[in-house]
Structure formats: structure tokens, C-alpha cells
Design an enzyme around this catalytic site. Structure first.
Site, PDB file in Angstrom:
ATOM      1  CD  GLU A  83      -3.235   0.382   2.115  1.00 16.78           C
ATOM      2  OE1 GLU A  83      -4.252  -0.216   1.770  1.00 16.78           O
ATOM      3  OE2 GLU A  83      -2.994   0.693   3.309  1.00 16.78           O
ATOM      4  CE  LYS A 134     -10.703  -8.542   7.458  1.00 14.48           C
ATOM      5  NZ  LYS A 134      -9.914  -8.081   6.318  1.00 14.48           N
TER       6      LYS A 134
END
Lengths: 418, 599, 153
Positions: free
Chosen positions: B282, B368
Site C-alpha cells: 500500500e 471477513k
């Protein structure tokens, strides 16, 4: 078919024009002295109008009897960039037809009252919230609003006073609870009509969070007369603690059903006998006054004059003023079941005691209707009703048990014998 | 500060601020009032009418949670009228509440049952509902609903609409027919649900729960052909102790490792490692984007870049801002990155056929579960992650196996891909991803550690709704010359309502940041929808403390310094942002829109 | 039937929360859709009013006059409350059910009539009362029922 209730009284104030003028012609209203009060009002000091209404002793005609002038004063005193006036025409109490008659018979009387009230409290926008089923009322009010705008009685710079007031019809969609003022406000806002938690109260924080006055149709219809003829005149009608006239509706087991306008200086029995030509099908067993949530009055009680003061003393209310007469062939349990089914459906379902309570009240009454109720069921019913009277969010939950508690008091034997 | 007003509660005098509720005055006086619809995270509802009290001078009882103190009051909380009303309202709720307590996931942790016990409800006053009226909605990968247990407290509605600004639930119908429904009475799987599970955390009963996959996990553990690998995120480790009677904020990571091995997991790995990997990817992506925007003036590249670790947030933006998906980092979440690495690099390392590997992720999160079932999450040729387990499910599994944390020894994570840095650890708290990213990006660009004492970037810590900070990049390394003097502006939001504030600014064109971290849940992952119930601001603070303490105790506190990460790039991925990284560790998003309603 | 989205857009072109006209417009939409509110119509309303779908649905399901199930061309509403009940509204309801061969809340096979119960329609001095579409009928005698229905057949 256009529905017209028969007007049974003759010496009328609010009903004076009904049936005598064409409601869709503003000129006929004006020719009968209409909008004179408004002309006077716009030259008056705003506070003086409120004082005049306060002095008149006018109380809310929707059932709660709150002093109208005092209510107005809250909003008058509130500072806000926008204030609203709402007229509650969500007439939903079974047996009640007065608002419809006033709207369909004399719409300008309501508009005139609204403009005066709006001027007094400083509201520049207003709604009349009419129940969705009242198609004719909606049409009539819409037409009347248009005419009033054309005549300069509504809209910008009313009668040259510099005061603007914009008024619209808001519609209901079939929910009794929207007669509760905060539910009504939410409904106008495009929400489910669920009563709000109070405080804050609408005169301080109402429609779109702005100070808002909600008045009943009948209440506002009184305003032009009070302004035109003065509070002294109003006080001269009826008992000192409940001045003015009141509309009563006679329905059920009665020879002449219809609508009556009278000062509160005679008993319900007199109203029934004098105007309704007495009960039919037998002797009066009881009358339910003020709609489904109204108190049950025994023949004995009907003999009294129920002024506001006496109502307070005996903790009863004449509510909207409907008088639903039942003769001695009627079963109290059947009547309670109709009422209980109504509330099970019409509770908004927001708070526990009302949503579940109305359901359980119906269930227990159903047991009695089927002959399966017991003494202990009746005890639970009473306990439940007493708690429903003091723990729900709004007046529906609190008032809907009135007829049940009254019936348990007056007709316990009959209920248990079922 | 507003005016203080005296309130007398059962003879105890306290002072509260004008406008405070009677309930808060009672709390201040140490007088316990039962509540059901009230929740410290939510707006006032005042609907259950259980917290009734008597206020002197008022004819009716008042709901203490809703009644504001604006003048001195005398309150009584224990009169017969009060007791009877409370009990009656509980009786009424109980009579409509269907379900066997034994088979309920909230057995032992049910607010309704506790109240019934405390308030002496000893018999059903009314005929009790004795058969189910609704089919359970089990279609969603994440959230399941059992309307038979719903008591109309509206906590889920207030959580969904007011707190999260998601619009799944609403009251439907009127009167006794009132139900809490999703739009058009659809399944929760078919509407705009972001799977954050905050409604589950606030439901007082078992009406809302998460899809339980523990049975499948047990099956796989027992299957001799399968190799079951567990990865654990930082937040469950800071919270699972609550399920075993420890106070919130107790750290049990190493005991949990031991318990999970005993439960039969073949390997126990640390998701913090994958968090470090996320930071590498990232951080690189951020620098690449900045380069394209600042140097190449490439209008197709979007700044600010938003983090993409939170699957609730990802689905939120897919539904509510589908035209702005280009702002999302393309990085998969640590859970998914880890899955992809386990089934490729790690499988080779330990010499096991990836088709025989099952990856299980212990997560604080209900979303999730949905994330690991997204069809695109299979870059290795296999599902990246096979099962997402919530903290609550894990606790149940351990209890079922008789494994109590108190009895466990302490054990380390398995090696090779075992451990993460402190930077990975703080992913669990709001602001953590940002802090971890900045620790790495700043150092990458300037060659110096971030200028904060002990590396603690305090401006992005804490429970403030939206946190912002800026960092001037000076004396940068030569390859980052184009960043010299740039003021790196960052923001952190937790809870999708706060994210919405930022997104609305983005839509208006008034959002001036380079990099924004968003977590769908209040407090970040530690407040996730799979965490132990109850949740309150205090509990979330305690969990955050545990996470930050653990960070401080880990020797390596920057992702790029994790030697295992360095090794992974050297041996397998090449460098951050490489072709292989993109293949395995990055993803794409779907424009869903708000009017996505499946039949 | 397919929903005329263009017509709904036309109706909602006047929408503003300030005007308090959400309900009025929704009544119009329901009329335009043939006495009920199909999913596509609600979704369009949600877009136009910028009101989330769950809230539109919550609103519609609250008010008895709206339906999310198909209804007939004409809606007959029979009052079931006290004053009408004592004056024979139950018998009236029975007669209608028999005549139309439907139960309460149902629509005739030819989709011509839907029969519903309603709360008080403010016609209590002329009980029993019913409404067909926007028209009110008071003092409904059993023998007049057929001639009333005829107008709508």
C-alpha cells in the site's frame, strides 16, 4: 355520493354556514361576514390576538382540552427563522365526523382561523393534514385555498398587512395514530407516523425541528368568531370553565343520528333526547363518548352536565365529542372486542406496552367473547390496562384502555358471565 | 459548560448537566435502572419502556433513558408502580419472544434473559408464542437473522441507520404486525448490507448473529488429508479473553496460540505479518500514485487514496459511492494477502500441496466472512482464505474442546511466516494502518524514522471521529526529489458514518488529503462485528490499550524492517508492486450501487 | 404490469421535503401503478426522493392505504369500527365476500375488485358505511349493494 351528516341543532356558530352556503364559493362566505375577523386581526397587535384567545378560555377540541392561547404563546415566544402552523384534520376516532363536516361545508372558516393564528404566532407556512380517506375534504380544501389565494386572504402580503402565509394540504395514508400531533408531524415530514418522545414539545420543536402549533379543525374554526365577536361573547356561551360551543355527533342506536352544536350546558342524555330523539332498539345501556379511546358512560352518568371541570374531577373526557349510543341488546364484550381489534391494528407499534399490550388486551377479551375468560384473566386484564395507562410513549397507548377499565368497573358481572 | 442541575434519585442527591437524561443521573447516583433498548453507543429510542421511573409531579411513569433533566427533579426508581410496570413490560416482551434458550447463541449472554431473572419474572402471564413464525434468514455469508427472537428494541435500526449510515433495517408495518425488516422484506444478503455486524454486537438477544462456520472448520481439522492453517488478527487477541472471564484489554496472544494448536490447527500464524506485507504494497502504491499525480499530472489517477483493509468499508463504498472506487487502494486486506501467500510461497516452503491446505482466519469481523467468499479472491488458483472465524466463534470452539485460556501455557507463532512487526499489530485500532504506513513511507522517502517520540504517531490515535495530521517531507532521498517540501496530508475515520462525511466532501470536491484510512467499525477492528458482546466505548478503549502495549513490546516496529517480509520479497515476490504482487496481493472492486436488490 | 417510470418521474418533479408532499405524491404514484406499489416503483421513488429504500418501504408499509401487493381496479373498503359494526357492517362484509367470492383483503379473479376492511371513514352518522375508490357510501342497505357494485362493473 357526497356524505352529509344531518345537522340537528339550529342555533349554531361553527355550523352556521354548513349547508347554507356553497363551500366552493368564497364570495358566499364573505357575504355572510367571512374574513371580517381576519381584516380586524391584521390590524391588531399579535400578542393582543393571543390574549384574546387566552381570555376566551378556548380549549383544544381534538380531545386533549389544552388551552389554545397558552399553546400559542409557547410558539409566539420561541425565536426561530421559521414557524409552522398545522391543522390536524386526521379525524380518526370512530364516531367522529365533525372535522369533515367543517371542511366540506365551510372550508373558509378554517382558512380564516388559520391565517389569524399564523399571524399571531408568526408562522409563515402551514399545513392542514387531512386523512387520506377524506377525498372530498381534500378536494374542497384545495379549491378553497386556491380561492383564498386569489382573493389575497392567503399568500403574500395578506390584505396589505405585509404578512405572508403559505398553506397546503398534507395527506394521511390510513393511520389513526397520525392524529397524535408528533406522529402527524413525522408523517408530514415523509416518515412513519410514530409519536416522538416528549419533551421537546412541538410548540418549541416540531415540524422540521421548528416551533410548530398543531390545532384541531374545530378549535381553529372557533378563532374567527372569537376575534370578530370578542372573548366576552365566547365566555357567555356554556359553562365558565368550558366556554364556547362544542360539536357532538350522535351515532349508534339512536333515532336521529347527526351532528349537534351546543354550549356545554346540558347533559348527554339531553343531547340524545332533544336532538337525537332518543335511543332506538331499547333502553340505553351505555354510551361511549369521544371515540374508541373514549370513556364509557352509564345512563346514570349521561344525566350529568360534563363540563371540563367535572370531567377533570371524575377523570373522564368527552374527547372529540362523539356520542356512540348502545342499547340494552348490545353485549359489552362484543363492543370491547371491536375496540380492542381497532387498537391492535392502529397502535403504531413503537413502544412495548402499546404494541404488545393492545394485542394482549384483545386476546383476553376474545377469550371472554368465546366464553373462556376467567376471574384471573380479568385481573390480569385490569393490571395490564392500568400499566398501559401510565407507561407508553403517547396518548394512544394511555387512552386506549379507558373503555376497558370503565367496562370492568361498570359491567364486571356481565363480562364474567360470558 | 452547561448549567448543573440537582436531581434527587431515591434520596441520593446528584448534579447533572442540563439536558442529561434521568438515566445518566441514576448512573451517577449509583442507582441501577434496567435498560433494554438503551445502548451507550446509540441514540435514544425510549421504546422498550423497561427503564421506567417515577418523577415527582408527573402523573405517568417516564422512561429514564429518554427524559431530559432541565429542572430539579425528584426521582423514585423502586416504587411498586415502577416495579410492576417494568415487570409487565418485560412479561409482554417475553411472551412474544420465541426460542429455546439452550439452543440460542446468546445463551448465557442474553440481556433479555438477565432482566427476566433480575426482575423476578416467574411465570408467563400471557400465552407464550410456542412455535416459530419466521424462517431464519441464513442466506448471507456474514449476518443471519432470527426474527422470532426480535424484541423490537430497534437497536439494530439505530446502529445501521444512525451510527453506520447504512440503510438495511427499518421498522415495517403497523400495530401488532410491526416487524423489523430489511427493505422490501428481502434477505439481508440481497440488499445494501455491508456486513459490518455492528447490529449483531448491539442486539440484546439472539435475533442477530453471524454465520457460524466452526463446524466446517472442525470437519477439516479432523480430516487427515487436510492441513489446516490458522492466522490470527491482532484484535481478537486483545478481546477473546473477555469470553473467558478476563477483563477487557487482557492480552492473551500466546495462550491463544497454545489453545489453537491443541484444538488441532496444524500451524498458527500471525496476521500481523500480512499486515506488514499490506504496508509494503500500500505504501508503494501511495508513492506511485503520488508520483503519477504530482510528476506526470496523470488525471486518471485518483488521490486521496483510501485504505482497503476493512471489508465493511469496501462494500460500503461499492454500494454508496460506486463512482469513486478508483480512490480505493487495490491492495487486498491482510487476511486475503496472507491466504494467497500461504497457498503459494508457504505451501512450497513447508512442502504441502496447496489443494490440501485450508486457511482459517481468526478475525474480529463479520465482513471477513463475506470477503473471503468474494469470487475474485482466488489468485493462487485456490480460495485465498477458506473460512473467516469470528472471535466469538473461536471462543466457542475452544470452550467446546475444553480448552480454557487460563489453563494454557504460552506459545509462540509458527516460524517461516510467523511474526509481524508492531506496525502490523496496531492495524487492530483505528489509525493503526495509517500509523504503520507512515512509519514506513516516511522512512522510505527521507531515510529517517518518523519524527515522533518512540515512533508513536499520536495524532492518529484515539477515538475521535475523524483524525487528521500532516507531515512535511523534507531532506528527502534523491529518488524522491519530487516529494521535497510536500506536506503529506492524512486523515483517519472509523465507523462508516464518519467515512460518509469524508466521502461527501470527496463528491463535493472539497476533500484535501493524500491518504485516508477508513475502518467500518467504531474504534477500528477492535470494535468489529465478530468481537465479544457487549461492546461499549470503555471496552473498546481497553482493547486499544492492549494493542498499543503489544506494539511497544515488539522489537521490530516498522513493517519494512520485518526480516521475514524482506525474505519473502527476495525469494518470491520480487519487489513491492511487482507483477507477482499485483497478481496475488491486489484486487478490483464492483460497482454495486444502492438499488442493487436481488430477487 | 410494467411500471411507467416516466410517469413517476413526472409526479415526483414537484417533490420537496419542505412541501411535506411525500405522502400526496405517493398516493399519485400508487394510482399511476394501478392501485399498488410495485418494487420498481418504490425504487424509483427512493431515487427521486433521495430517501433510502428501507425508509421508503418502512413508510409505505405503515400506512394502510398503500399496498405492496397487486390490487384490483376498484378498492372496496368496509368500515369495521364500533358505530358501523352495530349497524350491520359485518353482515355487509359477509355479503360482499359472497358476492365477489373473495375473502377480506383479497382481489377478485378478474382483478376488478379488492375487498378490504378499513378503520373509521368518518361516516358514522350514516352507518354502515363503505368506500369504493374515492366515493363514500353511507346507510348501505343489503338490497342496495348490487346496484352500487353495478356502477363499477
Amino acid at each position: 355520493m357526497k356524505y352529509n351528516a344531518k345537522i340537528l341543532s339550529t342555533d349554531n356558530v361553527l355550523l352556521k354556514n354548513v349547508g347554507n352556503i356553497d363551500p366552493l364559493k368564497i364570495d358566499e362566505y364573505i357575504a355572510n361576514g367571512g374574513y371580517e375577523a381576519l381584516k380586524k386581526a391584521v390590524t391588531m397587535d399579535r400578542k393582543a390576538i393571543i390574549d384574546s384567545v387566552s381570555d376566551s378560555g378556548l380549549r383544544g377540541r381534538g380531545g386533549a382540552n389544552f388551552p389554545t392561547g397558552r399553546k400559542w404563546l409557547f410558539t409566539y415566544n420561541a425565536t426561530a427563522d421559521q414557524k409552522y402552523l398545522i391543522i390536524n384534520a386526521d379525524e380518526g376516532e370512530p364516531g367522529t365526523v365533525k372535522d369533515r363536516i367543517l371542511m366540506e361545508g365551510d372550508p373558509h372558516q378554517i382558512i380564516e382561523g388559520m391565517v389569524i393564528a399564523a399571524y399571531a404566532i408568526g408562522a409563515t407556512k402551514g399545513f392542514i393534514y387531512i386523512r387520506g380517506e377524506y377525498n372530498d375534504s381534500i378536494k374542497t380544501m384545495n379549491a378553497a385555498i386556491k380561492q383564498a389565494e386569489e382573493k389575497g386572504m392567503l399568500g403574500k402580503n395578506i390584505l396589505g398587512s405585509g404578512f405572508d402565509f403559505e398553506m397546503r394540504v398534507a395527506m394521511g395514508g390510513g393511520a389513526y395514530i397520525c392524529g397524535e400531533e408528533t406522529a402527524l408531524i413525522d408523517s408530514i415530514e415523509g416518515k412513519r407516523g410514530e409519536p416522538r418522545l416528549k419533551p421537546p414539545y412541538p410548540p418549541v420543536e416540531g415540524l422540521f425541528k421548528k416551533p410548530t402549533i398543531v390545532n384541531n379543525v374545530e378549535t381553529i374554526a372557533n378563532v374567527p368568531h372569537i376575534i370578530a365577536k370578542g372573548s366576552e361573547w365566547f365566555r357567555s356561551l356554556g359553562a365558565s370553565c368550558s366556554p364556547g360551543t362544542k360539536l357532538f355527533m350522535l351515532c349508534g342506536d339512536i333515532n336521529e343520528p347527526g351532528i349537534v352544536e351546543t354550549p356545554i350546558d346540558l347533559s348527554f342524555e339531553d343531547v340524545i333526547e332533544k336532538f337525537g330523539k332518543g335511543a332506538n332498539g331499547g333502553e340505553i345501556k351505555f354510551a361511549q363518548i369521544g371515540g374508541s379511546s373514549g370513556n364509557i358512560f352509564t345512563p346514570e352518568m349521561l344525566k350529568k352536565v360534563w363540563t371540563y371541570e367535572r370531567c377533570c374531577e371524575f377523570k373522564v373526557s368527552y374527547g372529540t365529542g362523539s356520542i356512540f349510543v348502545c342499547n340494552d341488546s348490545r353485549s359489552i364484550v362484543d363492543h370491547l372486542l371491536t375496540v380492542a381489534e381497532f387498537f391492535e391494528h392502529e397502535s403504531c407499534g413503537k413502544c412495548t406496552p402499546c404494541r404488545e399490550g393492545t394485542h394482549r388486551v384483545k386476546q383476553i377479551i376474545e377469550d371472554f367473547a368465546f366464553g373462556e375468560g376467567t376471574v384471573s384473566d380479568l385481573e390480569i386484564l385490569k393490571e395490564l390496562c392500568l400499566i398501559m395507562k401510565r407507561s407508553p410513549i403517547c396518548g394512544l397507548g394511555q387512552a386506549c384502555v379507558n373503555p376497558v377499565l370503565d367496562a370492568i368497573e361498570y359491567f364486571k358481572g356481565e363480562i364474567l358471565a360470558n | 459548560m452547561s448549567e448543573m442541575i440537582k436531581v434527587n434519585i431515591d434520596g441520593i442527591e446528584v448534579e447533572v448537566e442540563s439536558g442529561a437524561t434521568v438515566l445518566s443521573a441514576c448512573e451517577k447516583a449509583g442507582v441501577k435502572v434496567p435498560v433494554l433498548c438503551h445502548h451507550p453507543d446509540l441514540n435514544v429510542a425510549g421504546v422498550c419502556r423497561v427503564c421506567m421511573v417515577e418523577i415527582e409531579g408527573m402523573g405517568n411513569l417516564q422512561a429514564s433513558c429518554a427524559y431530559p433533566v432541565t429542572q430539579p427533579l425528584t426521582v423514585k426508581t423502586k416504587t411498586n408502580r415502577v416495579r410492576k410496570a417494568r415487570r409487565m413490560n418485560l412479561d409482554l416482551v417475553l411472551a412474544e419472544h420465541y426460542g429455546d434458550c439452550y439452543t440460542c447463541p446468546r445463551n448465557g449472554n442474553c440481556e433479555l434473559r438477565t432482566l427476566a431473572d433480575e426482575y423476578g419474572v416467574d411465570k408467563f402471564k400471557f400465552p407464550h408464542v410456542d412455535k416459530p413464525r419466521y424462517a431464519k434468514d441464513t442466506k448471507s455469508f456474514s449476518i443471519i437473522r432470527d426474527q422470532d427472537k426480535c424484541i423490537h428494541c430497534k437497536r439494530c435500526i439505530r446502529t445501521c441507520i444512525d451510527m453506520q449510515k447504512v440503510n438495511v433495517y427499518e421498522t415495517a408495518n403497523k400495530g401488532h404486525d410491526v416487524e423489523i425488516q430489511v427493505a422490501l422484506n428481502k434477505s439481508i444478503a440481497d440488499v445494501v448490507c455491508i456486513n459490518c455486524g455492528q447490529c449483531v454486537n448491539r442486539c440484546p438477544t439472539g435475533a442477530l448473529w453471524t454465520q457460524d462456520v466452526s463446524d466446517q472448520v472442525w470437519e477439516d481439522i479432523e480430516n487427515p488429508d487436510l492441513f489446516v492453517i490458522m492466522q490470527t488478527a491482532p484484535s481478537p487477541r486483545a478481546a477473546i479473553g473477555e469470553e473467558f472471564g478476563y477483563p477487557p484489554g487482557t492480552r492473551v496472544t500466546k495462550k491463544l496460540n497454545a489453545a489453537m494448536r491443541r484444538a488441532g490447527f496444524d500451524k498458527v500464524l500471525d496476521t500481523n505479518f500480512a499486515a506488514d506485507l499490506t504496508i509494503m504494497e500500500e505504501g508503494t502504491e501511495l508513492l506511485e500514485r503520488l508520483h503519477k499525480v504530482i510528476v506526470k499530472k496523470d488525471k486518471s489517477v485518483k488521490i486521496p487514496m483510501f485504505t482497503s483493509c476493512s471489508p465493511g468499508w469496501v462494500k460500503f463504498i461499492e454500494h454508496y459511492y460506486p463512482d469513486h472506487l478508483d480512490h480505493l487502494s487495490t491492495c487486498k486486506s491482510p487476511q486475503q494477502m496472507y491466504g494467497a501467500v500461504i497457498k503459494t510461497y508457504y505451501a512450497e516452503k513447508i512442502g504441502i500441496d496447496p489443494s490440501k491446505i485450508r486457511t482459517v482466519a481468526l478475525m474480529p469481523c463479520s465482513a471477513k466472512k463475506y470477503e473471503c467468499n468474494r469470487p475474485e479472491m482466488n489468485a493462487s488458483g485456490y480460495r485465498d482464505v477458506d473460512y473467516g472465524l469470528t472471535t466469538r466463534e473461536m471462543a466457542m470452539m475452544l470452550k467446546e474442546a475444553g480448552l480454557h485460556l487460563a489453563d494454557m501455557p504460552t506459545e509462540e507463532f509458527d516460524p517461516v511466516l510467523g511474526e509481524g512487526s508492531g506496525a502490523g499489530m496496531i492495524f487492530g485500532a483505528t489509525g493503526g494502518v495509517m500509523e504503520a504506513a507512515i512509519r514506513t513511507v516516511y522512512e522510505l522517502v527521507t531515510g529517517r524514522p518518523v519524527p515522533f517520540e518512540r515512533l508513536n504517531i499520536t495524532p492518529v490515535r484515539g477515538m475521535e471521529a475523524i483524525k487528521e495530521a500532516s507531515l512535511k517531507l523534507e531532506k528527502v532521498k534523491k529518488e524522491y526529489k519530487w516529494l521535497e517540501g510536500v506536506e503529506l496530508k492524512i486523515a483517519v475515520a472509523h465507523g462508516t458514518a464518519n467515512a460518509k462525511i469524508l466521502m461527501d466532501k470527496l463528491v463535493d470536491g472539497t476533500l484535501d488529503y493524500h491518504f485516508i484510512e477508513v475502518m467500518a467499525c467504531p474504534g477500528g477492528c477492535l470494535g468489529g462485528g465478530g468481537q465479544p458482546i457487549p461492546t461499549t466505548p470503555e471496552i473498546r478503549k481497553a482493547r486499544a490499550n492492549a494493542i498499543y502495549q503489544e506494539d511497544e513490546e515488539i522489537e521490530i516496529r516498522k513493517s519494512h524492517e520485518n526480516p521475514l517480509i524482506q525474505k519473502l520479497y527476495k525469494e518470491f515476490l520480487g519487489k513491492p508492486g511487482s507483477h507477482k504482487s499485483h497478481e496475488l496481493l491486489h484486487t478490483h472492486y464492483t460497482k454495486r450501487g444502492q438499488y442493487f436488490v436481488k430477487d | 404490469m410494467s411500471v411507467n417510470l416516466e410517469r413517476i418521474r413526472e409526479i415526483f418533479s414537484d417533490y420537496s421535503p419542505e412541501k411535506g408532499n411525500f405522502m400526496v405524491l405517493l398516493h399519485d404514484v400508487q394510482k399511476a401503478c394501478g392501485n399498488w406499489l410495485p418494487e420498481e416503483a418504490l425504487m424509483e421513488v427512493s431515487k427521486l426522493a433521495k430517501m433510502p429504500l428501507n425508509k421508503v418501504y418502512g413508510f409505505v408499509s405503515f400506512y394502510t392505504m398503500f399496498s405492496t401487493q397487486p390490487r384490483g381496479k376498484h378498492i372496496i373498503r368496509v368500515c369495521k369500527d364500533g358505530p358501523c359494526a352495530v349497524k350491520g357492517s359485518l353482515m355487509l362484509a359477509d355479503l360482499l365476500m359472497k358476492e365477489l367470492d373473495v375473502d377480506m383483503g383479497e382481489t377478485t379473479d378478474d382483478n376488478h375488485f379488492t375487498l378490504e376492511e378499513t378503520a373509521c371513514i368518518g361516516t358514522c352518522t350514516a352507518s354502515p358505511a363503505m368506500m369504493i375508490d374515492d366515493e363514500v357510501y353511507g346507510n348501505v342497505a343489503p338490497e342496495s349493494l348490487n346496484s352500487i357494485l353495478k356502477k363499477y362493473r
